[in-house]
Design an enzyme around this catalytic site. Structure first.
Site, PDB file in Angstrom:
ATOM      1  N   CYS A  21      -9.689  26.487 -53.572  1.00 59.42           N
ATOM      2  CA  CYS A  21      -8.374  26.077 -53.057  1.00 59.42           C
ATOM      3  C   CYS A  21      -8.438  26.032 -51.538  1.00 59.42           C
ATOM      4  O   CYS A  21      -7.915  25.121 -50.892  1.00 59.42           O
ATOM      5  CB  CYS A  21      -7.288  27.069 -53.477  1.00 59.42           C
ATOM      6  N   CYS A  45      13.714  37.104 -71.259  1.00 58.49           N
ATOM      7  CA  CYS A  45      15.157  37.239 -71.457  1.00 58.49           C
ATOM      8  C   CYS A  45      15.560  36.536 -72.752  1.00 58.49           C
ATOM      9  O   CYS A  45      16.336  37.037 -73.552  1.00 58.49           O
ATOM     10  CB  CYS A  45      15.880  36.611 -70.278  1.00 58.49           C
ATOM     11  N   CYS A  81      25.806  37.365 -69.808  1.00 62.33           N
ATOM     12  CA  CYS A  81      25.274  38.521 -69.072  1.00 62.33           C
ATOM     13  C   CYS A  81      25.304  38.319 -67.568  1.00 62.33           C
ATOM     14  O   CYS A  81      25.713  39.185 -66.819  1.00 62.33           O
ATOM     15  CB  CYS A  81      23.835  38.807 -69.489  1.00 62.33           C
ATOM     16  N   HIS A  82      24.840  37.131 -67.116  1.00 65.55           N
ATOM     17  CA  HIS A  82      24.610  36.947 -65.677  1.00 65.55           C
ATOM     18  C   HIS A  82      25.787  36.318 -64.948  1.00 65.55           C
ATOM     19  O   HIS A  82      25.775  36.268 -63.723  1.00 65.55           O
ATOM     20  CB  HIS A  82      23.379  36.050 -65.455  1.00 65.55           C
ATOM     21  N   CYS A  95      -4.451  20.832 -60.114  1.00 67.52           N
ATOM     22  CA  CYS A  95      -5.457  20.955 -59.061  1.00 67.52           C
ATOM     23  C   CYS A  95      -6.816  21.329 -59.655  1.00 67.52           C
ATOM     24  O   CYS A  95      -7.838  20.789 -59.262  1.00 67.52           O
ATOM     25  CB  CYS A  95      -5.036  22.028 -58.059  1.00 67.52           C
ATOM     26  N   CYS A 129      -9.870  22.928 -49.415  1.00 74.30           N
ATOM     27  CA  CYS A 129      -8.980  21.816 -49.084  1.00 74.30           C
ATOM     28  C   CYS A 129      -7.737  22.291 -48.328  1.00 74.30           C
ATOM     29  O   CYS A 129      -7.401  21.789 -47.263  1.00 74.30           O
ATOM     30  CB  CYS A 129      -8.529  21.091 -50.344  1.00 74.30           C
TER      31      CYS A 129
END
Lengths: 152, 109, 251
Positions: free
Chosen positions: C167, C104, C70-71, C212, C170
């Protein structure tokens, strides 16, 4: 920043002197693990100083992958093997690299270091002679809990 | 990840030229010293040997131990003296073998 | 004169607030690791690119279709990874690269699903992201994406876990400060999927987010949830303009 062990530079005598002091003064208090590993591979043979260079960063950001190059002193006949020891690792024997002509006595790889330590490279000649050099490497600690292990 | 290699091997050299082979293999090099989150020891699984045959001669062999980083990288050099096959071989402690073959053509000046 | 100074000060503050120190994590690497990332042969992440190429060409599913059927060449998707995640107005949800490839795979190829963070999925995402190397990150955060974007921003600023850190605590307020032997990064996500030495392997942005969260002792987010994707969108927006580096190398 690279640090070189024994080299062919004009400072050679000084460096050899430093390396010699390592061999004489540090070897006896090197880890029992290293002593056992050397004994296992070389029996009662112990290395002289020099004949091999070890190239490695003196400050390492993460001990999981550290670039090293070990090469024999090109001014001497080629050794039959090069060895690398990491005395403070759970297993001090890192690797042995066996050489036949036309291969050059030199290899590069990436190793693990479980902490700051003095790496030791050895050259082994077919007549049984051994040459060694040592380089001190500092391994820094990462941020956060880098001993996390599992699916994350 | 399944065992596979990236290799860089020159295909041509002048007689007497020093050439370099670089290799990178996908392998966890599980040390056998680590424990999982339940405190169980993760069994050792490492590549134990790497070798290079050049024109039928074993010119290099290397014992790999747990102190070699995951996805082992090895580079070395040799003097190209004759045209011949190059065979790189990795062996693991579970009996697995990976072979990469190439041909080096040496040009006489 | 005073008025000018005030204006200047105000402008600087505003610029500071709106323009975080957007330096790639690459700038925090030492020479050895920079060299490793820059070396297209020895960069361990390239093992996944190789594997991705093999998978790209491999036919699978009942119609024996490959990605290539396809691609065409992977380079045809060059302008994709740098624009993800993106909001799909028809399904009313965010998609990241992992989800697009998984969709896909199951919907078009009708092949066996690729599991989250599996080596095969990482190989394909790394191959596709690698095509965008050098392109600036550029995600759409307005229009229909704005609600998700604001959710992502809120998530970034919300304290969480036993350590009670957001988040932003830090990677915004303390970026550049030292934590043990490391400099706290600005939390830029332009290197993913990347090879992390701590993992001795490759990981996606979502794996890093999970890591994290674990590090601050918070409950990890479901990596496919809209909540997690909203955070990824916000992180990608914070990293806007930075060149994509996949596969980067980090500590």
């Amino acid at each position: 920043m690279k640090r070189y062990g024994h080299s062919g530079l004009p400072r050679r005598a000084v460096i050899q002197g430093m390396a010699a002091s390592f061999t004489l003064s540090l070897m006896p208090r090197a880890s029992a693990g290293l002593e056992a590993a050397l004994q296992a591979r070389f029996g009662d043979r112990r290395p002289d100083t020099g004949g091999v260079e070890l190239e490695v960063s003196s400050l390492v950001e993460n001990g999981n992958s550290v670039a090293v190059t070990v090469r024999a002193d090109p001014s001497q006949p080629s050794p039959s093997a090069l060895h690398l020891f990491m005395p403070r690792n759970p297993e001090p024997w890192g690797t042995s690299f066996h050489i036949q002509p036309p291969a050059l006595a030199e290899f590069s790889t990436r190793i693990r270091l479980s902490g700051s330590q003095d790496l030791m490279a050895l050259a082994e000649w077919s007549d049984g002679r051994l040459g060694a050099t040592a380089v001190s490497v500092m391994v820094t600690l990462g941020a956060c809990a880098d001993d996390l292990y599992g699916e994350f | 990840m399944s065992l596979s290699a990236r290799v860089r091997i020159p295909t041509e050299a002048r007689a007497g030229e020093v050439i370099e082979i670089r290799t990178l293999v996908s392998h966890p090099m599980e040390t056998g010293f680590r424990v999982d989150s339940f405190g169980r020891r993760v069994p050792r699984k490492i590549l134990t040997r790497f070798s290079c045959h050049y024109d039928g001669r074993e010119i290099v062999s290397m014992d790999l131990r747990p102190g070699i980083a995951a996805n082992p990288y090895v580079a070395f050099r040799f003097v190209a003296d004759v045209s011949g096959a190059i065979e790189l071989r990795w062996e693991g402690d579970e009996g697995e073998v990976l072979i990469e073959r190439s041909h080096l053509e040496v040009i006489r000046a | 004169m005073k008025c000018w100074l005030l204006l200047l000060l105000l402008a600087t503050c505003c610029a500071g607030a709106d323009q975080p120190d957007r330096r790639s994590g690459y700038s925090l690497l030492g020479p050895d690791l920079r060299a490793l990332q820059d070396d297209d042969f020895a960069n361990p992440g390239m093992l996944w690119v190789d594997r991705g190429e093999r998978l790209w060409n491999a036919a699978s599913g009942p119609n024996q279709q490959s990605c290539r059927d396809c691609h065409g060449d992977p380079v045809n998707l060059r302008d994709l990874a740098n624009r993800l995640p993106r909001f799909d107005a028809t399904t009313n949800r965010l998609d990241n690269l992992d989800m697009l490839i998984r969709q896909c795979r199951t919907q078009r190829q009708q092949a066996e699903a690729l599991t989250h963070e599996s080596e095969d999925l990482l190989a394909l995402t790394t191959l596709v992201a690698h095509q965008s190397r050098g392109l600036p990150l550029e995600v759409v955060v307005d229009g229909p994406a704005s609600t998700a974007f604001e959710q992502g921003r809120a998530s970034f600023e919300r304290r969480r876990g036993q350590l009670d850190l957001s988040c932003a605590d830090c990677h915004e307020k303390l970026r550049g400060a030292r934590l043990r032997g490391e400099t706290i990064s600005a939390g830029m996500v332009n290197g993913f999927p990347l090879y992390r030495l701590t993992w001795e392997g490759l990981g996606s942005r979502q794996r890093m987010i999970r890591w994290c969260n674990e590090a601050v002792r918070a409950k990890p987010m479901d990596p496919e949830s809209q909540r997690a994707l909203a955070l990824e969108l916000y992180l990608a927006w914070r990293s806007r303009g930075l060149a994509l580096e996949a596969p980067a190398v980090r500590r």
